[in-house]
Design an enzyme around this catalytic site. Structure first.
Site, PDB file in Angstrom:
ATOM      1  N   ASN A  92      22.419 -53.915 -63.706  1.00 60.55           N
ATOM      2  CA  ASN A  92      22.405 -54.964 -62.680  1.00 60.55           C
ATOM      3  C   ASN A  92      21.858 -54.520 -61.328  1.00 60.55           C
ATOM      4  O   ASN A  92      21.421 -55.352 -60.529  1.00 60.55           O
ATOM      5  CB  ASN A  92      23.852 -55.475 -62.542  1.00 60.55           C
ATOM      6  CG  ASN A  92      24.088 -56.269 -61.274  1.00 60.55           C
ATOM      7  OD1 ASN A  92      23.752 -57.440 -61.210  1.00 60.55           O
ATOM      8  ND2 ASN A  92      24.656 -55.630 -60.255  1.00 60.55           N
ATOM      9  N   TYR A 134       9.317 -57.679 -55.436  1.00 59.95           N
ATOM     10  CA  TYR A 134      10.531 -57.967 -56.223  1.00 59.95           C
ATOM     11  C   TYR A 134      10.221 -58.742 -57.513  1.00 59.95           C
ATOM     12  O   TYR A 134      10.679 -58.372 -58.603  1.00 59.95           O
ATOM     13  CB  TYR A 134      11.506 -58.754 -55.339  1.00 59.95           C
ATOM     14  CG  TYR A 134      12.769 -59.241 -56.001  1.00 59.95           C
ATOM     15  CD1 TYR A 134      13.882 -58.416 -56.119  1.00 59.95           C
ATOM     16  CD2 TYR A 134      12.881 -60.556 -56.478  1.00 59.95           C
ATOM     17  CE1 TYR A 134      15.063 -58.868 -56.702  1.00 59.95           C
ATOM     18  CE2 TYR A 134      14.049 -61.017 -57.059  1.00 59.95           C
ATOM     19  CZ  TYR A 134      15.138 -60.174 -57.168  1.00 59.95           C
ATOM     20  OH  TYR A 134      16.296 -60.631 -57.749  1.00 59.95           O
ATOM     21  N   LYS A 165      10.812 -57.852 -61.599  1.00 62.56           N
ATOM     22  CA  LYS A 165      11.654 -58.647 -62.504  1.00 62.56           C
ATOM     23  C   LYS A 165      10.854 -59.096 -63.732  1.00 62.56           C
ATOM     24  O   LYS A 165      11.376 -59.135 -64.850  1.00 62.56           O
ATOM     25  CB  LYS A 165      12.264 -59.834 -61.760  1.00 62.56           C
ATOM     26  CG  LYS A 165      13.272 -59.418 -60.686  1.00 62.56           C
ATOM     27  CD  LYS A 165      14.462 -58.692 -61.292  1.00 62.56           C
ATOM     28  CE  LYS A 165      15.493 -58.287 -60.271  1.00 62.56           C
ATOM     29  NZ  LYS A 165      16.640 -57.583 -60.860  1.00 62.56           N
TER      30      LYS A 165
HETATM   31  N1  LIG Z   1      21.876 -62.905 -55.582  1.00 60.75           N
HETATM   32  C1  LIG Z   1      20.965 -63.635 -56.211  1.00 60.75           C
HETATM   33  O1  LIG Z   1      20.692 -64.780 -55.839  1.00 60.75           O
HETATM   34  C2  LIG Z   1      20.210 -63.079 -57.391  1.00 60.75           C
HETATM   35  C3  LIG Z   1      19.354 -63.943 -58.090  1.00 60.75           C
HETATM   36  C4  LIG Z   1      18.658 -63.435 -59.184  1.00 60.75           C
HETATM   37  C5  LIG Z   1      18.828 -62.129 -59.586  1.00 60.75           C
HETATM   38  N2  LIG Z   1      19.659 -61.304 -58.885  1.00 60.75           N
HETATM   39  C6  LIG Z   1      19.806 -59.927 -59.345  1.00 60.75           C
HETATM   40  O2  LIG Z   1      21.172 -59.631 -59.520  1.00 60.75           O
HETATM   41  C7  LIG Z   1      21.385 -58.241 -59.295  1.00 60.75           C
HETATM   42  C8  LIG Z   1      22.518 -58.036 -58.289  1.00 60.75           C
HETATM   43  O3  LIG Z   1      22.090 -58.586 -57.052  1.00 60.75           O
HETATM   44  P1  LIG Z   1      23.104 -58.952 -55.868  1.00 60.75           P
HETATM   45  O4  LIG Z   1      22.624 -60.231 -55.317  1.00 60.75           O
HETATM   46  O5  LIG Z   1      24.499 -58.845 -56.330  1.00 60.75           O
HETATM   47  O6  LIG Z   1      22.733 -57.792 -54.829  1.00 60.75           O
HETATM   48  P2  LIG Z   1      23.652 -56.972 -53.816  1.00 60.75           P
HETATM   49  O7  LIG Z   1      22.702 -56.426 -52.817  1.00 60.75           O
HETATM   50  O8  LIG Z   1      24.795 -57.787 -53.327  1.00 60.75           O
HETATM   51  O9  LIG Z   1      24.248 -55.794 -54.717  1.00 60.75           O
HETATM   52  C9  LIG Z   1      23.431 -54.814 -55.262  1.00 60.75           C
HETATM   53  C10 LIG Z   1      24.280 -53.601 -55.608  1.00 60.75           C
HETATM   54  O10 LIG Z   1      23.398 -52.610 -56.156  1.00 60.75           O
HETATM   55  C11 LIG Z   1      23.689 -51.359 -55.530  1.00 60.75           C
HETATM   56  N3  LIG Z   1      22.468 -50.547 -55.508  1.00 60.75           N
HETATM   57  C12 LIG Z   1      21.332 -50.774 -54.811  1.00 60.75           C
HETATM   58  N4  LIG Z   1      20.459 -49.778 -54.992  1.00 60.75           N
HETATM   59  C13 LIG Z   1      21.054 -48.902 -55.839  1.00 60.75           C
HETATM   60  C14 LIG Z   1      20.658 -47.672 -56.401  1.00 60.75           C
HETATM   61  N5  LIG Z   1      19.467 -47.113 -56.104  1.00 60.75           N
HETATM   62  N6  LIG Z   1      21.518 -47.033 -57.235  1.00 60.75           N
HETATM   63  C15 LIG Z   1      22.731 -47.561 -57.521  1.00 60.75           C
HETATM   64  N7  LIG Z   1      23.159 -48.728 -57.001  1.00 60.75           N
HETATM   65  C16 LIG Z   1      22.327 -49.384 -56.169  1.00 60.75           C
HETATM   66  C17 LIG Z   1      24.141 -51.724 -54.135  1.00 60.75           C
HETATM   67  O11 LIG Z   1      24.877 -50.639 -53.528  1.00 60.75           O
HETATM   68  C18 LIG Z   1      24.981 -52.957 -54.403  1.00 60.75           C
HETATM   69  O12 LIG Z   1      26.309 -52.621 -54.732  1.00 60.75           O
HETATM   70  C19 LIG Z   1      20.039 -57.655 -58.823  1.00 60.75           C
HETATM   71  O13 LIG Z   1      19.361 -57.085 -59.911  1.00 60.75           O
HETATM   72  C20 LIG Z   1      19.311 -58.895 -58.352  1.00 60.75           C
HETATM   73  O14 LIG Z   1      17.909 -58.720 -58.415  1.00 60.75           O
HETATM   74  C21 LIG Z   1      20.354 -61.748 -57.798  1.00 60.75           C
END
Ligand SMILES: NC(=O)c1ccc[n+]([C@@H]2O[C@H](COP(=O)([O-])OP(=O)(O)OC[C@H]3O[C@@H](n4cnc5c(N)ncnc54)[C@H](O)[C@@H]3O)[C@@H](O)[C@H]2O)c1
Length: 246
Positions: free
Chosen positions: A78, A143, A147
């Protein structure tokens, strides 16, 4: 037997909600996150979990952490980052860091997990994609391309790792009111416009994503393999609905 999962980027946002959902479903969860403090605080709150303080882009650290975790039934791949802004303004560091975390990090974790699972009784891998994999949004830099690569990677992993007993799928969330997107929806005007453009007329929640992950992790999805499950209230089907018509 207690099932054992690792959730990368599990310290906050959608990942933290996935950790909560898995713990509630009876899993022991490794919260793999470079933000050790966030992961620690979640583990302290939930129990039934441990911290793996690792940067997903560090291949040997990932390999050591996953090997040290022991039996692994589920990887939720994730962790992800975004650098918002026009593509023309993206620095070399913006581009490299998003590729390092989203693409190379996803490959690192999947490879180590698959090696562990192949040596055990198989397992399940769920990669976190995005609707950006299907329709790139403007101002998200590299980004969307990372994906789209995760979609392709999921298909390849399904082909090569299915015969090893490893079932691989992806989840593609849409407009989720959590994590990296939460700041966008603090603006009421943007919030109203975005949710109004979704056929189901609401933003998604982290819980919507958790339910998709729990389904793909479970035997209920036992014959679903190489699939990308879109969790977006129908938004990527709605392109023609937004064009004017006389
Ligand atoms: N929030 C949205 O609307 C959304 C939509 C589509 C997809 N996503 C995907 O869902 C996933 C989670 O996103 P989110 O919105 O919860 O983001 P977020 O920024 O809230 O959380 C991301 C987490 O990943 C950790 N992280 C970042 N870089 C890292 C690394 N190099 N090594 C280990 N951990 C690392 C961060 O510390 C954090 O805890 C991502 O892959 C994102 O692309 C999110």
């Amino acid at each position: 037997m207690t099932l054992r999962a690792i959730v990368t980027g599990g310290g906050q946002g959608i990942g933290a909600e996935i950790v909560r959902g898995l713990v509630a479903a009876g899993y022991w969860v490794g919260v793999l996150d470079q933000n050790a403090a966030a992961a620690e605080s979640l583990v302290t709150e939930l129990g039934s979990s441990e911290v793996l303080p690792v940067d997903v882009s560090d291949q040997s650290a990932v390999a050591n952490a996953i090997q040290g975790f022991g039996t692994l039934n589920l990887l939720v791949n994730n962790a992800g980052i975004v650098r918002f802004g026009p593509l023309l303004d993206q620095s070399a560091d913006d581009i490299a860091s998003v590729i390092e975390v989203n693409l190379i990090g996803t490959i690192n974790c999947a490879q180590s997990a698959a090696r562990a699972m192949a040596a055990q009784n198989g397992g399940v891998i769920i990669n976190m994609s995005s609707v950006n994999a299907v329709h790139p949004a403007p101002n998200v830099g590299i980004y969307a391309a990372t994906k789209a690569a995760i979609t392709s990677l999921t298909q390849l992993q399904a082909l090569e790792w299915g015969p090893l007993g490893i079932r691989v799928n992806a989840v593609a969330p849409g407009f989720i009111d959590a994590g990296m997107s939460a700041p966008i929806f603090l603006d009421d005007n943007v919030r109203a416009k975005r949710s109004g453009g979704v056929p189901l007329k609401r933003l998604g929640t982290a819980e919507d994503v958790v339910q998709a992950v729990l389904f793909l992790a479970s035997d209920a999805s036992g014959y679903i393999h190489g699939h990308e499950l879109v969790v977006d209230g129908g938004v990527i089907q709605s392109v023609l609905a937004h064009l004017p018509r006389s």
